[in-house]
Design an enzyme around this catalytic site. Structure first.
Site, PDB file in Angstrom:
ATOM      1  N   SER A  17      37.947  35.005  35.910  1.00 53.34           N
ATOM      2  CA  SER A  17      38.219  35.994  34.643  1.00 53.34           C
ATOM      3  C   SER A  17      37.095  35.421  33.364  1.00 53.34           C
ATOM      4  O   SER A  17      35.944  35.506  33.667  1.00 53.34           O
ATOM      5  CB  SER A  17      39.468  35.922  33.824  1.00 53.34           C
ATOM      6  OG  SER A  17      39.601  36.974  32.960  1.00 53.34           O
ATOM      7  N   HIS A  18      37.531  35.366  32.129  1.00 50.56           N
ATOM      8  CA  HIS A  18      36.964  35.278  31.207  1.00 50.56           C
ATOM      9  C   HIS A  18      36.074  33.612  31.116  1.00 50.56           C
ATOM     10  O   HIS A  18      35.415  33.427  30.202  1.00 50.56           O
ATOM     11  CB  HIS A  18      37.732  35.214  29.940  1.00 50.56           C
ATOM     12  CG  HIS A  18      38.841  34.454  29.985  1.00 50.56           C
ATOM     13  ND1 HIS A  18      40.012  34.827  30.651  1.00 50.56           N
ATOM     14  CD2 HIS A  18      39.118  33.490  29.171  1.00 50.56           C
ATOM     15  CE1 HIS A  18      41.008  33.854  30.431  1.00 50.56           C
ATOM     16  NE2 HIS A  18      40.584  32.956  29.673  1.00 50.56           N
ATOM     17  N   ASP A  26      35.089  41.641  29.904  1.00 52.00           N
ATOM     18  CA  ASP A  26      35.362  40.215  30.202  1.00 52.00           C
ATOM     19  C   ASP A  26      34.803  39.909  31.707  1.00 52.00           C
ATOM     20  O   ASP A  26      34.331  40.882  32.358  1.00 52.00           O
ATOM     21  CB  ASP A  26      36.535  39.480  30.258  1.00 52.00           C
ATOM     22  CG  ASP A  26      37.485  39.873  31.488  1.00 52.00           C
ATOM     23  OD1 ASP A  26      37.364  40.787  31.829  1.00 52.00           O
ATOM     24  OD2 ASP A  26      38.495  39.117  31.775  1.00 52.00           O
ATOM     25  N   ASP A  49      35.857  39.474  34.797  1.00 51.34           N
ATOM     26  CA  ASP A  49      36.156  40.353  36.094  1.00 51.34           C
ATOM     27  C   ASP A  49      36.567  41.701  35.379  1.00 51.34           C
ATOM     28  O   ASP A  49      36.997  42.596  36.439  1.00 51.34           O
ATOM     29  CB  ASP A  49      37.331  39.595  36.900  1.00 51.34           C
ATOM     30  CG  ASP A  49      38.533  39.594  35.850  1.00 51.34           C
ATOM     31  OD1 ASP A  49      38.244  39.473  34.463  1.00 51.34           O
ATOM     32  OD2 ASP A  49      39.589  39.549  36.423  1.00 51.34           O
ATOM     33  N   ASP A  61      38.626  43.228  33.447  1.00 53.90           N
ATOM     34  CA  ASP A  61      39.897  43.797  33.185  1.00 53.90           C
ATOM     35  C   ASP A  61      40.336  43.702  31.943  1.00 53.90           C
ATOM     36  O   ASP A  61      41.341  44.151  31.140  1.00 53.90           O
ATOM     37  CB  ASP A  61      41.293  43.005  33.934  1.00 53.90           C
ATOM     38  CG  ASP A  61      41.042  41.521  33.855  1.00 53.90           C
ATOM     39  OD1 ASP A  61      40.104  40.963  33.258  1.00 53.90           O
ATOM     40  OD2 ASP A  61      42.016  40.726  34.445  1.00 53.90           O
ATOM     41  N   ARG A  62      39.667  42.847  31.057  1.00 51.74           N
ATOM     42  CA  ARG A  62      39.824  42.755  29.564  1.00 51.74           C
ATOM     43  C   ARG A  62      39.165  43.733  28.685  1.00 51.74           C
ATOM     44  O   ARG A  62      38.020  44.260  29.060  1.00 51.74           O
ATOM     45  CB  ARG A  62      39.624  41.302  28.830  1.00 51.74           C
ATOM     46  CG  ARG A  62      40.644  40.371  29.715  1.00 51.74           C
ATOM     47  CD  ARG A  62      40.378  38.939  28.807  1.00 51.74           C
ATOM     48  NE  ARG A  62      41.130  38.043  29.417  1.00 51.74           N
ATOM     49  CZ  ARG A  62      41.654  37.043  28.725  1.00 51.74           C
ATOM     50  NH1 ARG A  62      41.459  36.776  27.550  1.00 51.74           N
ATOM     51  NH2 ARG A  62      42.468  36.320  29.270  1.00 51.74           N
ATOM     52  N   LYS A 111      45.325  45.086  34.300  1.00 57.07           N
ATOM     53  CA  LYS A 111      44.682  45.674  33.134  1.00 57.07           C
ATOM     54  C   LYS A 111      43.230  45.972  33.421  1.00 57.07           C
ATOM     55  O   LYS A 111      42.714  45.560  34.471  1.00 57.07           O
ATOM     56  CB  LYS A 111      44.713  44.382  31.772  1.00 57.07           C
ATOM     57  CG  LYS A 111      44.042  43.118  32.378  1.00 57.07           C
ATOM     58  CD  LYS A 111      44.684  42.054  31.442  1.00 57.07           C
ATOM     59  CE  LYS A 111      43.776  40.734  31.397  1.00 57.07           C
ATOM     60  NZ  LYS A 111      44.585  39.908  32.261  1.00 57.07           N
TER      61      LYS A 111
HETATM   62  C1  VG1 Z   1      45.607  34.101  29.808  1.00 58.94           C
HETATM   63  C2  VG1 Z   1      46.179  35.394  28.683  1.00 58.94           C
HETATM   64  C3  VG1 Z   1      47.062  36.294  29.503  1.00 58.94           C
HETATM   65  C4  VG1 Z   1      46.416  36.767  30.590  1.00 58.94           C
HETATM   66  C5  VG1 Z   1      45.685  35.750  31.434  1.00 58.94           C
HETATM   67  C6  VG1 Z   1      44.753  36.285  32.525  1.00 58.94           C
HETATM   68  O1  VG1 Z   1      46.524  33.471  30.069  1.00 58.94           O
HETATM   69  O2  VG1 Z   1      46.872  34.634  27.679  1.00 58.94           O
HETATM   70  O3  VG1 Z   1      47.550  37.302  28.496  1.00 58.94           O
HETATM   71  O4  VG1 Z   1      47.128  37.539  31.360  1.00 58.94           O
HETATM   72  O5  VG1 Z   1      44.873  34.934  30.716  1.00 58.94           O
HETATM   73  O6  VG1 Z   1      43.770  37.189  31.933  1.00 58.94           O
HETATM   74  P1  VG1 Z   1      47.062  31.872  29.717  1.00 58.94           P
HETATM   75  O7  VG1 Z   1      48.198  31.583  30.508  1.00 58.94           O
HETATM   76  O8  VG1 Z   1      45.583  31.141  29.644  1.00 58.94           O
HETATM   77  O9  VG1 Z   1      47.561  32.193  28.191  1.00 58.94           O
HETATM   78  V1  VG1 Z   1      42.338  37.175  32.604  1.00 58.94           V
HETATM   79  O10 VG1 Z   1      41.461  38.415  32.138  1.00 58.94           O
HETATM   80  O11 VG1 Z   1      41.965  35.876  32.791  1.00 58.94           O
HETATM   81  O12 VG1 Z   1      42.565  37.706  34.344  1.00 58.94           O
HETATM   82 CO    CO Z   2      40.170  38.947  33.238  1.00 58.43          CO
END
Ligand code: VG1
Ligand code: CO
Length: 543
Positions: free
Chosen positions: A113-114, A277, A279, A281-282, A376
């Site tokens: 992801s990010h 982001d 992938d 989704d954000r 998302k």
């Molecule tokens: C973080 C965010 C959470 C989100 C998750 C995956 O998790 O706070 O809201 O669903 O990332 O998003 P954490 O456990 O680090 O707080 V993504 O865009 O990484 O798939």
């Molecule tokens: Co993501």
């Protein structure tokens, strides 16, 4: 072709976090590491034989190698067909859309992801089920259990296949289809939104910038915004996915998408700005000289849903993750629809969406989505905002400030202390948990603590219970202070402190959130003793 059974030894650290397994690339490159986890996924899906799997990733370093490994293992493990995005590329929402459109049994998404990418950064893998959403805890627990006792995995003795050209071919008994990564997703967007109306928006004076941050949304944004909606060339910047995301950190917030924010707050600012982001989704939504917090974005979209063609009939209900501000709850109350509060992570929305209880949902971490997929969806949020702008003729700033006047403003900020020692993270949470009962009833940060708890969630559909989802101080004036440890980091621990306060007085709705929330911020630092335990005087990221 010979199926090979390769003996292996279990790794003790393959427990999926908030969103799949994320580790440093070097960890994934250890012999058998990825293979063990993939075999553990397949073992947790015993009814996979002959079924279809969707496979793709955000294009980060190790994506292409992982695709080849997984294809060989999928064939050896009895999958009937694998649909792969050309080049091994698929955004997270696109995987969800393809699973649903093609009635696939599941999908594997390669992404952290990010988190930054490249040989010295992160890689990740997660499994999505047949509704298109992240595997629920029942399955991730089974994957983890399997990974701790695995002794061998199955693969094929075969060379790499061509993933760069559309087409269909056999890999042993399994069919491989290399497909356009964007097509199904773009078709879905065209069904939800009125592209004709959006084309008219771009035909006029309306201008926007979309920063794809050299991650996966580039091809999607270019196709939809520029090719199909006619936004001028150059609307999408950093649109080519790179294996290291151009050295950047594709987390769409004011810190990591700074150049976009600077542009939107500068002299030459266009009407609208957005970023996504790694992938896809954000999303981050910006107006001219205006930043929309993700919690407000969810609430404003819910309040304006009937302006969006796919939701003309209104919303069945809404949901937000627990740390997300209560702004959307207030909208739901006014609309007379149910609202739900789930733990952090999109997987908790799946049952509510499947049961038709909710239409929109979102998280404070720049995640917004609807029942069109089970993830998302960054570009969906952008198109939803464009639809509301087109329908109302109002600017982003007007939409949000009027929203505050009507529903009140939920001042909100999250402070992250990234990469603190894991032991300090555990100590902070343990000490705070022990303290919670005595905090109830006290006056802190000028407010009375009404209740405290360690958030637990009982899924209203299947009754499953998820405990220890964050520590909460709920104040009698509606303010909240929430503490959690991240489940997506790959170095030490990350402490997240969430602060929220509702302001009904329109005259006091245009202040700096950091100032308005300063007492809660100071209280959060005090209660965690973060400085004493870690030496950190300030958070690493403020959103
Ligand atoms: C973080 C965010 C959470 C989100 C998750 C995956 O998790 O706070 O809201 O669903 O990332 O998003 P954490 O456990 O680090 O707080 V993504 O865009 O990484 O798939
Ligand atoms: Co993501």
């Amino acid at each position: 072709m010979a199926v090979l059974t390769i003996p292996t030894q279990a790794f003790p650290d393959q427990r999926p976090g908030t969103s799949g397994l994320r580790k440093k690339v070097s960890v994934f490159q250890q012999p058998h590491y990825l293979e063990n986890f993939v075999q553990s996924i397949f073992a947790a899906i015993p009814d996979r034989k002959g079924k279809t799997l969707v496979l793709g990733g955000d294009g980060r370093f190790f994506n292409r190698e992982a695709i080849q490994i997984i294809l060989r293992m999928a064939a050896a493990n009895g999958w009937g067909k694998v649909m792969v995005g050309r080049g091994g590329l698929l955004s997270t929402p696109a995987v969800s859309a393809i699973i649903r459109a093609h009635h696939a049994h599941g999908g594997i998404i390669l992404s952290a992801s990010h988190n930054p990418a490249g040989p010295h950064h992160d890689f990740g893998i997660k499994y999505n089920i047949s509704n298109g959403g992240p595997a629920p805890e029942k399955i991730t627990d089974a994957i983890w259990a399997g990974s701790k006792s695995i002794q061998s995995y199955q693969t094929l003795d075969t060379a790499d296949v061509d993933i760069d050209h559309d087409g269909v071919f056999q890999l042993d008994d399994m069919t491989v289809e290399i497909c356009d990564p964007v097509r199904d997703y773009a078709e879905l967007m065209a069904r939800i939104f009125d592209f004709e109306t959006l084309r008219r928006l771009f035909n006029g004076n309306f201008r926007m910038r979309f920063d794809a941050m050299h991650a996966i949304t580039g091809p999607y944004a270019l196709e939809i915004l520029e090719n199909q909606l006619g936004a001028p060339a150059g609307t999408v910047v950093n649109g080519i996915p790179l294996t290291d995301f151009g050295g950047g950190h594709p987390d769409p917030n004011l810190v990591y998408a700074k150049s976009l924010a600077d542009y939107l707050f500068g002299e030459e600012a266009p009407d609208f700005g957005a970023a996504s982001d790694g992938d896809g989704d954000r999303n981050m939504i910006l107006g001219r000289q205006f930043f929309v917090t993700p919690s407000d974005s969810l609430a404003a979209l819910a309040a304006n849903a009937t302006h969006i063609p796919g939701y003309h009939g209104g919303l069945k209900g809404v949901a937000r993750s627990m740390p997300t501000s209560q702004a959307v709850d207030v909208v739901a109350q006014k609309l007379g629809i149910p609202h739900y509060e789930t733990p952090t992570g999109w997987k908790f929305f799946g049952n509510l969406l499947d049961a038709g209880k909710i239409t929109f949902c979102g998280e404070e971490s720049f995640g917004t989505g609807s029942d069109h997929v089970r993830e998302k969806d960054g570009l969906w949020a952008v198109l939803a905002w464009l639809s509301v702008i087109a329908a109302t003729g109002k600017s982003v700033a007007e939409i949000v400030t009027r929203h505050w006047q009507e529903f009140g403003r939920h001042y909100y900020t999250r402070h992250d202390y990234e990469g603190i020692p894991a032991s300090a993270g555990e100590e902070i949470m343990a000490t705070l948990t022990a303290q919670l009962p005595v905090l109830t009833g006290q006056t802190l940060a000028g407010r009375i603590v009404q209740t405290t708890d360690d958030f637990a969630y009982t899924d209203p559909i299947d009754g499953s219970i998820s405990s220890h989802q964050g520590l909460r101080l709920l104040f009698s004036d509606g303010a909240r202070l929430v503490f959690r440890l991240s489940g997506t980091g790959t170095e030490g621990a990350t402490l997240r402190i969430y602060h929220e306060h509702l302001e009904q007085d329109a005259a006091r709705q245009h202040l700096d959130p950091q100032r308005v929330l300063r007492e809660l911020i100071a209280l959060g630092k005090d209660l965690t003793r973060i400085e004493k335990l870690t030496g950190r005087k300030a958070p690493t990221v403020i959103t």
